[in-house]
Design an enzyme around this catalytic site. Structure first.
Site, PDB file in Angstrom:
ATOM      1  N   ASP A 282      28.376   7.915   8.166  1.00 28.37           N
ATOM      2  CA  ASP A 282      27.131   8.669   8.420  1.00 28.37           C
ATOM      3  C   ASP A 282      27.113   9.098   9.875  1.00 28.37           C
ATOM      4  O   ASP A 282      28.064   8.845  10.633  1.00 28.37           O
ATOM      5  CB  ASP A 282      25.886   7.831   8.062  1.00 28.37           C
ATOM      6  CG  ASP A 282      24.724   8.711   7.567  1.00 28.37           C
ATOM      7  OD1 ASP A 282      24.239   9.544   8.356  1.00 28.37           O
ATOM      8  OD2 ASP A 282      24.316   8.571   6.397  1.00 28.37           O
ATOM      9  N   HIS A 328      22.558  17.249  -3.082  1.00 27.93           N
ATOM     10  CA  HIS A 328      21.281  17.937  -3.372  1.00 27.93           C
ATOM     11  C   HIS A 328      20.561  18.346  -2.082  1.00 27.93           C
ATOM     12  O   HIS A 328      19.628  19.128  -2.107  1.00 27.93           O
ATOM     13  CB  HIS A 328      20.377  17.070  -4.271  1.00 27.93           C
ATOM     14  CG  HIS A 328      19.677  15.946  -3.568  1.00 27.93           C
ATOM     15  ND1 HIS A 328      18.503  15.389  -4.040  1.00 27.93           N
ATOM     16  CD2 HIS A 328      19.970  15.277  -2.423  1.00 27.93           C
ATOM     17  CE1 HIS A 328      18.117  14.420  -3.225  1.00 27.93           C
ATOM     18  NE2 HIS A 328      18.981  14.335  -2.245  1.00 27.93           N
TER      19      HIS A 328
HETATM   20  C1  SAM Z   1      19.281  11.585   1.335  1.00 22.89           C
HETATM   21  S1  SAM Z   1      20.162  10.567   2.428  1.00 22.89           S
HETATM   22  C2  SAM Z   1      21.109   9.591   1.313  1.00 22.89           C
HETATM   23  C3  SAM Z   1      21.563   8.303   1.922  1.00 22.89           C
HETATM   24  C4  SAM Z   1      22.321   7.364   0.979  1.00 22.89           C
HETATM   25  N1  SAM Z   1      23.512   7.973   0.426  1.00 22.89           N
HETATM   26  C5  SAM Z   1      21.439   6.850  -0.129  1.00 22.89           C
HETATM   27  O1  SAM Z   1      21.784   7.016  -1.296  1.00 22.89           O
HETATM   28  O2  SAM Z   1      20.380   6.271   0.169  1.00 22.89           O
HETATM   29  C6  SAM Z   1      21.305  11.685   3.148  1.00 22.89           C
HETATM   30  C7  SAM Z   1      22.215  11.061   4.191  1.00 22.89           C
HETATM   31  O3  SAM Z   1      23.120  12.063   4.686  1.00 22.89           O
HETATM   32  C8  SAM Z   1      23.309  11.830   6.069  1.00 22.89           C
HETATM   33  N2  SAM Z   1      23.816  13.050   6.704  1.00 22.89           N
HETATM   34  C9  SAM Z   1      23.179  14.217   6.938  1.00 22.89           C
HETATM   35  N3  SAM Z   1      24.015  15.094   7.515  1.00 22.89           N
HETATM   36  C10 SAM Z   1      25.211  14.455   7.651  1.00 22.89           C
HETATM   37  C11 SAM Z   1      26.484  14.862   8.148  1.00 22.89           C
HETATM   38  N4  SAM Z   1      26.677  16.093   8.635  1.00 22.89           N
HETATM   39  N5  SAM Z   1      27.492  13.972   8.109  1.00 22.89           N
HETATM   40  C12 SAM Z   1      27.303  12.712   7.618  1.00 22.89           C
HETATM   41  N6  SAM Z   1      26.114  12.284   7.126  1.00 22.89           N
HETATM   42  C13 SAM Z   1      25.083  13.158   7.134  1.00 22.89           C
HETATM   43  C14 SAM Z   1      21.934  11.427   6.546  1.00 22.89           C
HETATM   44  O4  SAM Z   1      21.982  10.777   7.789  1.00 22.89           O
HETATM   45  C15 SAM Z   1      21.486  10.519   5.402  1.00 22.89           C
HETATM   46  O5  SAM Z   1      21.854   9.195   5.610  1.00 22.89           O
END
Ligand code: SAM
Length: 432
Positions: A282, A328
């Site tokens: 992340d 999504h």
């Molecule tokens: C909706 S959350 C889902 C988190 C986790 N997978 C869960 O099921 O609870 C989306 C995640 O994507 C991460 N994220 C957003 N942009 C990102 C990027 N460019 N690279 C890596 N992670 C990213 C956010 O920090 C967040 O933790």
């Protein structure tokens, strides 16, 4: 097809009585306490298929009964007028920590709550008056405030406080803005996350950029906690376990949890499958959450790695790349970019790497219980309002995979009972 036939008031009431009885009996049978508004009530229903099915029917009928009893005009007037104040009240209770201003096993006077929250007493009274109408807090006969089931659940679960904070402070202003956003964009939603309705309320910056950049990372921490709170009901972590054969991966298999937040999902899977290793990837500001999400005894098998999923994937040839609630969040062009980074790292063919996607697969209207259809619809709207993205139907998922790489094939799709989402297994075939 889940039927929502038109029933009379009395027919609906009879249906409710019958469904309530079924639910009560099932809870008795499995030894789960009966629901009540008392503060010691369990915060969630058990993960029991029969109880959950009865509960879904009961909520559906209760919503219809409410609609009939309210009548069209009051339904409209009350919904537009009341719902925004219900939402706002939750935000004030949360922002000023009313949860702890009232002792969980005692009461507090209005003056004490005012002193503990730093709010003027008149505001405390006004906010509580409305929240008590929905049985969030109650006034005892001595005029002091006590907890109820909902306020007690909020008090006991810090992650739920972050859930409320994220939704009401990061997202809700964009919801209020959405109609103006659509008007200004010629009736369409923008396709640039930096121009979403939410981004318009955040100074023209994309939500994830704001979460990542803010202060000492408090905003991303709150978001990560909000995600970690999604572990019951339609987002029960059990659904991740049930939707894929993790045990069948074999000892030493590596799961890369792409965008895995602090690692709460990997930690839960690792605890159940001692043979598996996890790499949670992340953004940098999320790393602080790892210590809270992954217990000490699992940290040799669940590692955190800072990684931007739009960049080259450093973990090559992993057994599984898990994408839970990731794709999504992004419009198709960016979701394709994320998938292509994974394709470049995957081992193709039989026994090769797999992608496990856990996200909503939009069901046809009326084909799933109404409470789940409402959750799915709100998730779809939330993606549109916040991130210029959307939830996808099965056909749209298949199209997205094909556009990313013609060798990507949807091999399995499981909808665990009671789950608002689905678990999809994707393989990379050998030949184009
Ligand atoms: C909706 S959350 C889902 C988190 C986790 N997978 C869960 O099921 O609870 C989306 C995640 O994507 C991460 N994220 C957003 N942009 C990102 C990027 N460019 N690279 C890596 N992670 C990213 C956010 O920090 C967040 O933790």
């Amino acid at each position: 097809m889940v039927s929502r036939d038109t029933l009379s008031l009395v027919d609906l009431a009879a249906r409710i009585a019958a469904d309530a009885k079924k639910l009560q009996q099932r809870l008795e049978t499995i030894g789960h306490p009966q629901p009540s508004f008392a503060p010691d009530t369990p915060a969630i229903y058990p993960d029991d298929a029969e109880a959950q099915a009865a509960r879904m029917k009961l909520i559906t009928a209760a919503l219809d009964l409410y609609g009939l009893a309210t009548g069209p005009r009051d339904f409209i007037v009350w919904d537009a007028f009341l719902s925004k104040h219900d939402t706002m009240t939750f935000d004030v209770l949360n922002e000023f920590n009313f949860w702890h201003a009232v002792p969980i096993d005692n009461s507090a006077s209005y003056a004490e709550i005012a002193q503990r929250t730093g709010l003027e007493e008149a505001v405390v009274r006004a906010v509580l008056r409305l929240s008590m109408s929905r049985r969030v807090f109650a006034e005892g006969q001595d005029g002091h405030i006590v907890h109820t089931a909902v306020s007690a659940a909020m008090t006991r679960d810090r992650l739920l406080q972050s859930w409320i904070g994220h939704h009401l402070q990061d997202v809700a202003p964009g919801c209020v803005q959405f109609a103006r956003h659509l008007r200004a964009n010629g009736g369409r939603s923008s396709t640039d996350p930096a121009k979403s309705a939410v981004a318009e309320t955040l100074g023209g910056r994309a939500l994830f950029d704001v979460l990542e950049a803010e202060g000492d990372g408090w905003r991303m921490r709150r978001f990560a906690e909000a995600m970690a709170s999604m572990k019951s009901s339609s987002h029960d972590l059990e659904h991740v376990h049930a939707g894929f054969d993790w045990g069948g991966l074999g000892k030493g298999a590596t799961v890369v949890d792409v965008g895995g937040s602090g690692g709460h999902v990997s930690a839960s899977l690792a605890a159940a499958h001692p043979g598996l290793r996890f790499v949670v990837q992340d953004l940098p500001s999320v790393e602080a959450e790892y210590a809270a999400a992954v217990p000490e005894e699992l940290r040799d098998r669940v590692k955190f790695q800072v990684h931007d999923f739009f960049a080259e994937q450093p973990e090559r040839g992993a057994t599984v790349y898990l994408l839970r609630h990731i794709l999504h969040d992004w419009p198709d062009s960016q979701a394709v970019a994320v998938l292509r980074r994974l394709v470049a790292a995957m081992r193709p063919g039989e026994g090769g790497s797999r992608i496990v996607i856990m996200d909503v697969v939009m069901a046809g209207h009326g084909t799933v219980p109404l409470p789940l259809e409402r959750v799915q619809s709100c998730m779809d709207l939330q993606m549109r309002v916040a991130l210029c993205a959307h939830e996808r139907t099965r056909a749209q998922w298949e199209e997205l995979l094909k556009e990313s790489d013609s060798r990507l094939k949807l091999k399995g799709l499981v909808v665990p009972p009671g789950c608002a989402g689905a678990v999809m297994e994707v393989v990379l075939e050998d030949e184009r």
